[in-house]
Write an enzyme that holds these catalytic residues in place. Structure first.
Site, PDB file in Angstrom:
ATOM      1  N   GLY A 125       0.848  -1.183   0.000  1.00  0.00           N
ATOM      2  CA  GLY A 125       0.000   0.000   0.000  1.00  0.00           C
ATOM      3  C   GLY A 125       0.881   1.229   0.000  1.00  0.00           C
ATOM      4  O   GLY A 125       1.862   1.298  -0.747  1.00  0.00           O
ATOM      5  N   SER A 137       5.873  -5.311  -1.015  1.00  0.00           N
ATOM      6  CA  SER A 137       5.766  -3.906  -1.415  1.00  0.00           C
ATOM      7  C   SER A 137       6.104  -2.982  -0.244  1.00  0.00           C
ATOM      8  O   SER A 137       7.240  -2.967   0.212  1.00  0.00           O
ATOM      9  CB  SER A 137       4.367  -3.642  -1.983  1.00  0.00           C
ATOM     10  OG  SER A 137       4.275  -2.370  -2.560  1.00  0.00           O
ATOM     11  N   HIS A 176       8.982  -2.873  -6.862  1.00  0.00           N
ATOM     12  CA  HIS A 176       8.364  -2.615  -8.179  1.00  0.00           C
ATOM     13  C   HIS A 176       9.357  -1.918  -9.122  1.00  0.00           C
ATOM     14  O   HIS A 176       8.959  -1.064  -9.918  1.00  0.00           O
ATOM     15  CB  HIS A 176       7.109  -1.750  -8.048  1.00  0.00           C
ATOM     16  CG  HIS A 176       6.171  -2.168  -6.964  1.00  0.00           C
ATOM     17  ND1 HIS A 176       5.430  -3.330  -7.010  1.00  0.00           N
ATOM     18  CD2 HIS A 176       5.850  -1.576  -5.781  1.00  0.00           C
ATOM     19  CE1 HIS A 176       4.694  -3.428  -5.909  1.00  0.00           C
ATOM     20  NE2 HIS A 176       4.941  -2.375  -5.146  1.00  0.00           N
ATOM     21  N   GLU A 193       9.230  -7.075 -10.344  1.00  0.00           N
ATOM     22  CA  GLU A 193       8.031  -7.829 -10.000  1.00  0.00           C
ATOM     23  C   GLU A 193       8.263  -9.332 -10.157  1.00  0.00           C
ATOM     24  O   GLU A 193       8.759  -9.789 -11.189  1.00  0.00           O
ATOM     25  CB  GLU A 193       6.860  -7.397 -10.883  1.00  0.00           C
ATOM     26  CG  GLU A 193       6.530  -5.915 -10.780  1.00  0.00           C
ATOM     27  CD  GLU A 193       6.078  -5.502  -9.392  1.00  0.00           C
ATOM     28  OE1 GLU A 193       6.920  -5.533  -8.468  1.00  0.00           O
ATOM     29  OE2 GLU A 193       4.903  -5.159  -9.237  1.00  0.00           O
TER      30      GLU A 193
END
Length: 235
Positions: free
Chosen positions: A90, A122, A159, A194
């Site tokens: 998030g 993440s 990412h 990723e």
């Protein structure tokens, strides 16, 4: 002692949440039937409850129950008693802000260093570095501090994206941003693509997944490491 999976993302295109990590998660959380989930990053602004329900549905498939830390009266005690911990993705600014304001950053750090299995994806991976300053997220809140868990002696850029030679975008690339970071800050940065993750067992840190990772060190040209390679020298 450390026993962690630090992943760039929870979900790959064309697969379900955490599906690509299922085998690794079975190994990480072997013998554990209940996990503590930290939903503070709230992807897309969803509620803590909604986020936790979704994660619980995923872990049910491998026989695990998930409880959100927000449901405990004392979050510090919740971490101390946890058998396994997952911090989801998030907004990293929001996540770090809540870790500080709930007074759990130090306890979480100690718990991970004690060997409690930890999964970060993440934003939940960004907080494992020395600081959160190499996140890609918007600063929607102002945390009391940018210092994070320091589980290892480098930073994460989750990412990570390579420049697209066919793109018409002429703004800064991820590599450019990390070079800017290194004009002031000395710690290495690991660009996790990723589908890639770091597997940490005690003092050993290994890159896992199908892709290489891009390593940035201050005053050095960036370079690639392959899946299966060790990152322990950065630690």
């Amino acid at each position: 002692m450390r026993n962690c999976i630090i992943a760039s993302t929870s979900t790959l295109h064309g697969s379900g949440p955490l599906e690509y990590l299922q085998e690794a998660l079975n190994e990480l959380f072997k013998g554990i039937d209940e996990l503590l989930f930290i939903p503070y990053a709230r992807p897309g602004g969803i509620s803590h409850d909604e986020y936790t329900v979704g994660v619980n549905n995923v872990f049910k498939k491998i026989g695990k129950r998930v409880l959100g830390i927000h449901t405990y009266e004392d979050p510090v005690e919740a971490i101390k008693n946890a058998k396994g911990i997952y911090t989801g993705g998030g907004n990293t600014f929001l996540l770090v802000d809540q870790l500080y304001r709930n007074g759990i950053l130090k306890t979480l750090q100690e718990k991970i260093h004690s060997g409690t299995p930890y999964l970060g994806t993440s934003a939940g991976s960004n907080i494992c570095g020395l600081t959160m300053q190499t996140t890609n997220d918007m600063p929607i809140v102002y945390p009391p501090n940018f210092k994070t868990l320091g589980i290892f002696s480098f930073n994460i850029n989750a990412h990570y994206l390579d420049p697209d030679p066919n793109s018409k975008h002429k703004g800064e690339t991820r590599e450019t941003r990390i070079k800017e970071f290194h004009t002031i800050n000395p710690q290495p940065v690991v660009g996790l693509r990723e589908g890639s993750w770091l597997r940490i067992r005690n003092e050993e840190i290994t890159l896992e997944g199908d892709l290489s990772a891009r390593i940035f060190e201050q005053n050095k040209p960036p370079y690639e490491i392959d899946s299966g390679d060790s990152l322990s020298k950065l630690n």
